[in-house]
Write a protein that holds these residues in place. Structure first.
Motif, PDB file in Angstrom:
ATOM      1  N   GLU A   1       0.844  -1.175   0.000  1.00 55.89           N
ATOM      2  CA  GLU A   1       0.000   0.000   0.000  1.00 55.89           C
ATOM      3  C   GLU A   1       0.887   1.235   0.000  1.00 55.89           C
ATOM      4  N   PHE A   2       0.628   2.148  -0.921  1.00 56.84           N
ATOM      5  CA  PHE A   2       1.211   3.475  -0.859  1.00 56.84           C
ATOM      6  C   PHE A   2       0.283   4.300   0.018  1.00 56.84           C
ATOM      7  N   VAL A   3       0.849   4.895   1.061  1.00 56.73           N
ATOM      8  CA  VAL A   3       0.043   5.524   2.094  1.00 56.73           C
ATOM      9  C   VAL A   3       0.464   6.965   2.334  1.00 56.73           C
ATOM     10  N   ASP A   4      -0.516   7.768   2.676  1.00 55.89           N
ATOM     11  CA  ASP A   4      -0.330   9.133   3.155  1.00 55.89           C
ATOM     12  C   ASP A   4      -1.097   9.158   4.475  1.00 55.89           C
ATOM     13  N   LEU A  11      -7.160   6.828   5.838  1.00 51.39           N
ATOM     14  CA  LEU A  11      -7.754   6.685   7.169  1.00 51.39           C
ATOM     15  C   LEU A  11      -9.007   5.813   7.112  1.00 51.39           C
ATOM     16  N   ALA A  12      -9.810   5.991   6.083  1.00 49.53           N
ATOM     17  CA  ALA A  12     -11.034   5.189   5.939  1.00 49.53           C
ATOM     18  C   ALA A  12     -10.710   3.710   5.711  1.00 49.53           C
ATOM     19  N   TYR A  13      -9.628   3.426   4.993  1.00 46.25           N
ATOM     20  CA  TYR A  13      -9.234   2.042   4.729  1.00 46.25           C
ATOM     21  C   TYR A  13      -8.543   1.385   5.922  1.00 46.25           C
ATOM     22  N   PHE A  14      -7.989   2.184   6.819  1.00 43.78           N
ATOM     23  CA  PHE A  14      -7.161   1.665   7.902  1.00 43.78           C
ATOM     24  C   PHE A  14      -7.796   0.509   8.676  1.00 43.78           C
ATOM     25  N   PHE A  65      -2.470   6.672  12.520  1.00 46.14           N
ATOM     26  CA  PHE A  65      -3.850   6.611  12.034  1.00 46.14           C
ATOM     27  C   PHE A  65      -4.854   6.823  13.169  1.00 46.14           C
ATOM     28  N   GLU A  66      -4.579   6.243  14.315  1.00 41.78           N
ATOM     29  CA  GLU A  66      -5.499   6.385  15.451  1.00 41.78           C
ATOM     30  C   GLU A  66      -5.633   7.828  15.921  1.00 41.78           C
ATOM     31  N   THR A  67      -4.613   8.634  15.720  1.00 47.26           N
ATOM     32  CA  THR A  67      -4.620  10.018  16.198  1.00 47.26           C
ATOM     33  C   THR A  67      -4.758  11.035  15.062  1.00 47.26           C
ATOM     34  N   ALA A  68      -5.013  10.589  13.850  1.00 45.03           N
ATOM     35  CA  ALA A  68      -5.036  11.479  12.686  1.00 45.03           C
ATOM     36  C   ALA A  68      -6.004  12.648  12.847  1.00 45.03           C
ATOM     37  N   GLN A  69      -7.112  12.430  13.535  1.00 44.28           N
ATOM     38  CA  GLN A  69      -8.070  13.520  13.731  1.00 44.28           C
ATOM     39  C   GLN A  69      -7.480  14.634  14.587  1.00 44.28           C
ATOM     40  N   GLN A  70      -6.477  14.310  15.397  1.00 39.71           N
ATOM     41  CA  GLN A  70      -5.857  15.315  16.268  1.00 39.71           C
ATOM     42  C   GLN A  70      -4.803  16.138  15.541  1.00 39.71           C
ATOM     43  N   TRP A  71      -4.068  15.531  14.619  1.00 38.67           N
ATOM     44  CA  TRP A  71      -2.954  16.231  13.993  1.00 38.67           C
ATOM     45  C   TRP A  71      -3.151  16.542  12.516  1.00 38.67           C
ATOM     46  N   GLY A  72      -4.083  15.857  11.878  1.00 34.78           N
ATOM     47  CA  GLY A  72      -4.256  16.014  10.440  1.00 34.78           C
ATOM     48  C   GLY A  72      -4.836  17.362  10.047  1.00 34.78           C
ATOM     49  N   ASN A  73      -4.523  17.758   8.819  1.00 35.23           N
ATOM     50  CA  ASN A  73      -5.043  18.983   8.220  1.00 35.23           C
ATOM     51  C   ASN A  73      -4.716  20.231   9.015  1.00 35.23           C
ATOM     52  N   GLN A  74      -3.581  20.230   9.668  1.00 35.28           N
ATOM     53  CA  GLN A  74      -3.096  21.403  10.401  1.00 35.28           C
ATOM     54  C   GLN A  74      -2.068  22.122   9.525  1.00 35.28           C
ATOM     55  N   GLN A  75      -2.118  23.436   9.519  1.00 37.91           N
ATOM     56  CA  GLN A  75      -1.161  24.207   8.729  1.00 37.91           C
ATOM     57  C   GLN A  75       0.222  24.223   9.377  1.00 37.91           C
ATOM     58  N   VAL A 121       1.519   6.243  -9.540  1.00 32.63           N
ATOM     59  CA  VAL A 121       0.644   6.495  -8.396  1.00 32.63           C
ATOM     60  C   VAL A 121       0.504   8.001  -8.216  1.00 32.63           C
ATOM     61  N   LYS A 122      -0.745   8.459  -8.203  1.00 33.30           N
ATOM     62  CA  LYS A 122      -1.021   9.881  -8.059  1.00 33.30           C
ATOM     63  C   LYS A 122      -1.821  10.209  -6.809  1.00 33.30           C
ATOM     64  N   ARG A 123      -2.424   9.184  -6.211  1.00 32.91           N
ATOM     65  CA  ARG A 123      -3.219   9.400  -5.001  1.00 32.91           C
ATOM     66  C   ARG A 123      -3.106   8.194  -4.092  1.00 32.91           C
ATOM     67  N   THR A 124      -3.512   8.408  -2.870  1.00 31.25           N
ATOM     68  CA  THR A 124      -3.448   7.330  -1.887  1.00 31.25           C
ATOM     69  C   THR A 124      -4.846   7.058  -1.350  1.00 31.25           C
ATOM     70  N   PRO A 125      -5.081   5.860  -0.871  1.00 29.08           N
ATOM     71  CA  PRO A 125      -4.163   4.723  -0.910  1.00 29.08           C
ATOM     72  C   PRO A 125      -4.079   4.138  -2.320  1.00 29.08           C
ATOM     73  N   ALA A 126      -2.955   3.557  -2.621  1.00 25.58           N
ATOM     74  CA  ALA A 126      -2.763   2.818  -3.865  1.00 25.58           C
ATOM     75  C   ALA A 126      -2.278   1.431  -3.469  1.00 25.58           C
ATOM     76  N   PHE A 127      -2.913   0.431  -4.017  1.00 19.65           N
ATOM     77  CA  PHE A 127      -2.631  -0.950  -3.621  1.00 19.65           C
ATOM     78  C   PHE A 127      -2.069  -1.753  -4.786  1.00 19.65           C
TER      79      PHE A 127
END
Length: 152
Positions: A1-4, A11-14, A65-75, A121-127
């Motif tokens: 899996e190519f992951v971001d 996150l949805a696939y996790f 992944f478990e904490t992504a809601q806390q740190w994700g999408n922060q500038q 590969v241009k987007r993630t996840p890529a399997f």
């Protein structure tokens, strides 16, 4: 899996990927490759690789992944948050910081990115499964592909 680690799709696939790893980990080698595309994804990839240097990649992968809601999408940079995760995990913090700063760690991530780009590969996840690109719409599709590859 190519992951971001910051990708909402990853996150949805996790949870489904974790279940597949639990179900087939004894017969399938699951490999994570980095393709950081968003704000703090590169720092998250560095954190996972620094944890890998201490044999704890899987633990950091899950925590990110478990904490992504806390740190994700922060500038602003979330390096301090990732360092906190490493400390909570009981990693040797001097080694962790040295790994994060080591150009060889960045080079591993850059090689993964280059490999992904060479595969288109241009987007993630890529399997990929046995060098074949998969285009699943769910973890259930991945399960079907794994079972087919296993001849089950």
């Amino acid at each position: 899996e190519f992951v971001d680690f910051e990708s909402e799709d990853c996150l949805a696939y996790f949870p489904g990927i974790e279940q597949l790893r639990a179900d087939y980990g004894d017969r399938v080698t699951f490999v994570v490759r980095h393709l950081p595309l968003q704000n703090n994804s590169r720092n998250a990839a560095l954190a996972s690789e620094a944890a890998a240097d201490q044999g704890r990649f899987e633990d950091m992968y899950q925590r990110l992944f478990e904490t992504a809601q806390q740190w994700g999408n922060q500038q602003d940079s979330q390096r301090a948050f990732f360092e906190g995760l490493a400390s909570e995990m009981g990693l040797d913090m001097d080694r962790y910081r040295a790994s994060v700063a080591d150009p060889a760690t960045t080079a591993r991530i850059e090689q993964s990115v280059a490999d992904g780009r060479s595969l288109g590969v241009k987007r993630t996840p890529a399997f990929y499964l046995n060098e074949h690109k998969l285009i699943p719409s769910s973890a259930d599709d991945l399960r079907r592909d794994i079972l087919q590859a296993l001849g089950s």
